[in-house]
Motif scaffolding. Structure first.
Motif, PDB file in Angstrom:
ATOM      1  N   ASP A  59      81.413 -33.121  17.477  1.00  0.00           N
ATOM      2  CA  ASP A  59      82.304 -33.610  16.425  1.00  0.00           C
ATOM      3  C   ASP A  59      82.258 -32.707  15.201  1.00  0.00           C
ATOM      4  N   THR A  60      81.052 -32.242  14.859  1.00  0.00           N
ATOM      5  CA  THR A  60      80.913 -31.363  13.692  1.00  0.00           C
ATOM      6  C   THR A  60      81.676 -30.062  13.910  1.00  0.00           C
ATOM      7  N   LEU A  61      81.631 -29.540  15.124  1.00  0.00           N
ATOM      8  CA  LEU A  61      82.344 -28.302  15.434  1.00  0.00           C
ATOM      9  C   LEU A  61      83.858 -28.470  15.418  1.00  0.00           C
ATOM     10  N   GLN A  62      84.330 -29.712  15.461  1.00  0.00           N
ATOM     11  CA  GLN A  62      85.767 -29.945  15.380  1.00  0.00           C
ATOM     12  C   GLN A  62      86.302 -29.713  13.971  1.00  0.00           C
ATOM     13  N   GLN A  63      85.410 -29.683  12.990  1.00  0.00           N
ATOM     14  CA  GLN A  63      85.831 -29.394  11.619  1.00  0.00           C
ATOM     15  C   GLN A  63      86.230 -27.919  11.538  1.00  0.00           C
ATOM     16  N   ALA A  64      87.370 -27.675  10.919  1.00  0.00           N
ATOM     17  CA  ALA A  64      87.993 -26.352  10.998  1.00  0.00           C
ATOM     18  C   ALA A  64      87.103 -25.226  10.485  1.00  0.00           C
ATOM     19  N   ASP A  65      86.251 -25.515   9.492  1.00  0.00           N
ATOM     20  CA  ASP A  65      85.478 -24.438   8.880  1.00  0.00           C
ATOM     21  C   ASP A  65      84.074 -24.285   9.456  1.00  0.00           C
ATOM     22  N   VAL A  66      83.688 -25.106  10.417  1.00  0.00           N
ATOM     23  CA  VAL A  66      82.346 -25.032  10.995  1.00  0.00           C
ATOM     24  C   VAL A  66      82.395 -24.206  12.279  1.00  0.00           C
ATOM     25  N   ILE A  67      81.581 -23.166  12.325  1.00  0.00           N
ATOM     26  CA  ILE A  67      81.566 -22.239  13.461  1.00  0.00           C
ATOM     27  C   ILE A  67      80.413 -22.524  14.406  1.00  0.00           C
ATOM     28  N   SER A  68      79.282 -23.011  13.873  1.00  0.00           N
ATOM     29  CA  SER A  68      78.122 -23.275  14.715  1.00  0.00           C
ATOM     30  C   SER A  68      77.240 -24.340  14.090  1.00  0.00           C
ATOM     31  N   THR A  69      76.411 -24.937  14.922  1.00  0.00           N
ATOM     32  CA  THR A  69      75.400 -25.880  14.437  1.00  0.00           C
ATOM     33  C   THR A  69      74.117 -25.662  15.230  1.00  0.00           C
ATOM     34  N   THR A  70      73.006 -25.932  14.591  1.00  0.00           N
ATOM     35  CA  THR A  70      71.731 -26.068  15.305  1.00  0.00           C
ATOM     36  C   THR A  70      71.048 -27.309  14.767  1.00  0.00           C
ATOM     37  N   LEU A  71      70.375 -28.018  15.638  1.00  0.00           N
ATOM     38  CA  LEU A  71      69.679 -29.242  15.244  1.00  0.00           C
ATOM     39  C   LEU A  71      68.378 -29.346  16.017  1.00  0.00           C
ATOM     40  N   LEU A  72      67.287 -29.559  15.291  1.00  0.00           N
ATOM     41  CA  LEU A  72      65.996 -29.863  15.898  1.00  0.00           C
ATOM     42  C   LEU A  72      65.518 -31.176  15.305  1.00  0.00           C
ATOM     43  N   LEU A  73      65.382 -32.171  16.164  1.00  0.00           N
ATOM     44  CA  LEU A  73      64.883 -33.485  15.766  1.00  0.00           C
ATOM     45  C   LEU A  73      63.662 -33.799  16.621  1.00  0.00           C
ATOM     46  N   ASP A  74      62.509 -33.932  15.977  1.00  0.00           N
ATOM     47  CA  ASP A  74      61.243 -34.140  16.690  1.00  0.00           C
ATOM     48  C   ASP A  74      60.687 -35.503  16.319  1.00  0.00           C
ATOM     49  N   VAL A  75      60.586 -36.401  17.321  1.00  0.00           N
ATOM     50  CA  VAL A  75      60.122 -37.770  17.102  1.00  0.00           C
ATOM     51  C   VAL A  75      58.933 -38.021  18.026  1.00  0.00           C
ATOM     52  N   PRO A  76      57.736 -37.595  17.647  1.00  0.00           N
ATOM     53  CA  PRO A  76      56.569 -37.695  18.533  1.00  0.00           C
ATOM     54  C   PRO A  76      56.260 -39.119  18.985  1.00  0.00           C
ATOM     55  N   GLN A  77      56.486 -40.099  18.115  1.00  0.00           N
ATOM     56  CA  GLN A  77      56.165 -41.476  18.482  1.00  0.00           C
ATOM     57  C   GLN A  77      56.986 -41.968  19.666  1.00  0.00           C
ATOM     58  N   GLN A  78      58.149 -41.358  19.861  1.00  0.00           N
ATOM     59  CA  GLN A  78      58.996 -41.705  21.000  1.00  0.00           C
ATOM     60  C   GLN A  78      58.922 -40.647  22.102  1.00  0.00           C
ATOM     61  N   GLN A  79      58.023 -39.685  21.938  1.00  0.00           N
ATOM     62  CA  GLN A  79      57.920 -38.578  22.887  1.00  0.00           C
ATOM     63  C   GLN A  79      59.274 -37.899  23.094  1.00  0.00           C
ATOM     64  N   TYR A  80      59.987 -37.730  21.977  1.00  0.00           N
ATOM     65  CA  TYR A  80      61.338 -37.183  22.069  1.00  0.00           C
ATOM     66  C   TYR A  80      61.490 -35.981  21.144  1.00  0.00           C
ATOM     67  N   ARG A  81      62.076 -34.931  21.677  1.00  0.00           N
ATOM     68  CA  ARG A  81      62.348 -33.729  20.892  1.00  0.00           C
ATOM     69  C   ARG A  81      63.698 -33.176  21.338  1.00  0.00           C
ATOM     70  N   TYR A  82      64.612 -33.095  20.399  1.00  0.00           N
ATOM     71  CA  TYR A  82      65.948 -32.561  20.667  1.00  0.00           C
ATOM     72  C   TYR A  82      66.074 -31.233  19.920  1.00  0.00           C
ATOM     73  N   ALA A  83      66.432 -30.183  20.648  1.00  0.00           N
ATOM     74  CA  ALA A  83      66.624 -28.870  20.022  1.00  0.00           C
ATOM     75  C   ALA A  83      67.801 -28.197  20.706  1.00  0.00           C
ATOM     76  N   ARG A  84      68.920 -28.121  20.006  1.00  0.00           N
ATOM     77  CA  ARG A  84      70.131 -27.630  20.653  1.00  0.00           C
ATOM     78  C   ARG A  84      71.031 -26.932  19.640  1.00  0.00           C
ATOM     79  N   ALA A  85      71.670 -25.873  20.114  1.00  0.00           N
ATOM     80  CA  ALA A  85      72.641 -25.122  19.321  1.00  0.00           C
ATOM     81  C   ALA A  85      74.014 -25.228  19.972  1.00  0.00           C
TER      82      ALA A  85
END
Length: 421
Positions: A59-85
């Motif tokens: 959805d963020t990339l659908q904005q006309a002026d956004v060319i790329s995104t990176t997101l790292l979300l680390d939630v150890p208590q849930q044993q979850y780590r999201y890292a994606r570009a």
């Protein structure tokens, strides 16, 4: 003159407490080489989180002026780590964005500068209440100026009385050398002049100049900014890159080493931040992801990375380059007190005041859905945040200047909330 709203991004986290809003949508189509670590465990919650965060990126990339995104979300208590570009690292070549691509972190650099200063406090070089008159001397200034000339208000000079604490917390009352003009906080300062040159003459002049701390201090004084202080020291919060310019000079003066050497020896090498460097002052360690400035009036989404703009003017306030992984290393080390000798030092860093209720000593405070978080936003569309209650780290960039990054974070947390986190 190109008018740029430099201060807006910097002040969002310092002046607002954001509430979490719900909702997300859209689709996702991500190439394999853009994938990072998604989850430590394959659970229904992890799967929902991944789908929801993928949608946020799409959805963020659908904005006309956004060319790329990176997101790292680390939630150890849930044993979850999201890292994606997602998106493109270089739209000129069509190269896709990846988590390995370094990007300019802008004012996230202030947290690094503040960390070094607080290490020096622990080591006895100075205290938070040490005035500049005991740390700097007139030899750093252009001929004819004294330290007291750094802060002039109503004809009263007070530069030498400014303390380290006031600089760290943006309460010294100094105008912003990058954003301000001598009598207005109008976004027409040095940075706007540099962008104007990029647009008009291919970046000749100020835009291509190699700056250092002393040269920037000379500009601040000669431009008239110092002679028109915004408030008496300690009386008012005014976010200003000049405060961190002076802290950079303090670091160099008391250690006898360059600011770059202090960053590298005290933080980068210590933590193994192999993809982080002080741009303009160290050799680069990779190709930069392209980032942009949406100049609506000119009908131009300016590719900053493709210009000759020399970002050394951000020196101690915003000239670092890093990756989401390296920034997460730093954020966790900082918040787990691995960079300080004393347990109380991080508490000081997160200490706010009546004058500065949402900015500590180099850290911005924000509240999302009732949770207090600490970190910093950056002008180039960057964010680094930590939730102490849940040991959760978030680092992201949309590589688009002058974004409301706290609004972007609210969207990310809305995506996690809709997935059940």
């Amino acid at each position: 003159m190109v008018r740029l709203v430099w201060r807006r991004v910097a002040l969002i986290g310092a002046g607002l407490l954001m509430s979490l809003v719900a909702g997300c949508g859209g689709g996702s189509g991500i190439a394999p080489d853009q994938l990072g670590i998604i989850s430590r465990e394959d659970t229904p919650l992890a799967n929902r989180l991944t789908i929801s965060l993928d949608r946020w990126g799409a959805d963020t990339l659908q904005q006309a002026d956004v060319i790329s995104t990176t997101l790292l979300l680390d939630v150890p208590q849930q044993q979850y780590r999201y890292a994606r570009a997602q998106g493109l690292a270089n739209p000129q070549t069509g190269e896709t964005m990846s988590m390995a691509y370094p990007f300019r972190v802008a004012s996230i650099s202030k947290v690094f500068t503040a960390t070094v200063v607080l290490q020096l406090v622990e080591e006895g070089y100075l205290t938070l209440d040490t005035p500049l008159s005991r740390l700097l001397d007139n030899t750093l200034l252009p001929a004819g100026y004294t330290l007291d000339d750094l802060h002039v208000m109503g004809g009263v000079k007070a530069g030498g009385s400014i303390t380290v604490r006031q600089l760290l917390q943006h309460t010294a009352g100094l105008r912003d050398y990058l954003a301000d003009t001598p009598t207005a906080q109008d976004g027409n300062g040095l940075f706007a002049q540099m962008i104007g040159e990029v647009l008009s003459n291919n970046g000749q002049g100020l835009a291509s100049r190699q700056w250092n701390g002393r040269a920037l201090l000379g500009y601040y004084l000669s431009s008239g900014l110092a002679a028109n202080a915004l408030a008496a020291p300690g009386r008012q919060f005014e976010y200003s890159d000049t405060h961190y310019l002076l802290l950079g000079l303090v670091i160099e003066q008391v250690t006898g080493q360059s600011l770059s050497a202090n960053y590298r020896g005290r933080i980068f090498n210590r933590l193994g931040m192999v993809n982080t460097w002080h741009e303009g002052f160290e050799t680069g360690r990779g190709r930069l992801a392209h980032h942009f400035y949406n100049l609506v009036a000119q009908g131009n989404n300016l590719d900053i990375t493709a210009t000759s703009l020399n970002t050394s003017a951000a020196w101690a306030s915003g000239a670092l380059v890093s990756t989401t992984e390296d920034l997460t290393l730093f954020l966790r080390a900082l918040m787990h007190r691995e960079l300080f000798r004393e347990r109380t030092t991080l508490q000081l860093m997160r200490q706010t005041s009546g004058v500065s209720p949402n900015y500590g000593l180099g850290l911005q405070r924000a509240v999302f859905n009732g949770r207090e978080m600490w970190g910093h936003a950056g002008f180039w569309g960057t964010m680094m945040l930590y939730d102490p209650a849940n040991d959760t780290a978030l680092v992201m960039t949309v590589n688009q200047a002058n974004r409301d990054m706290f609004k972007e974070v609210a969207s990310v947390f809305a995506a996690t909330q809709s997935a059940g986190l």
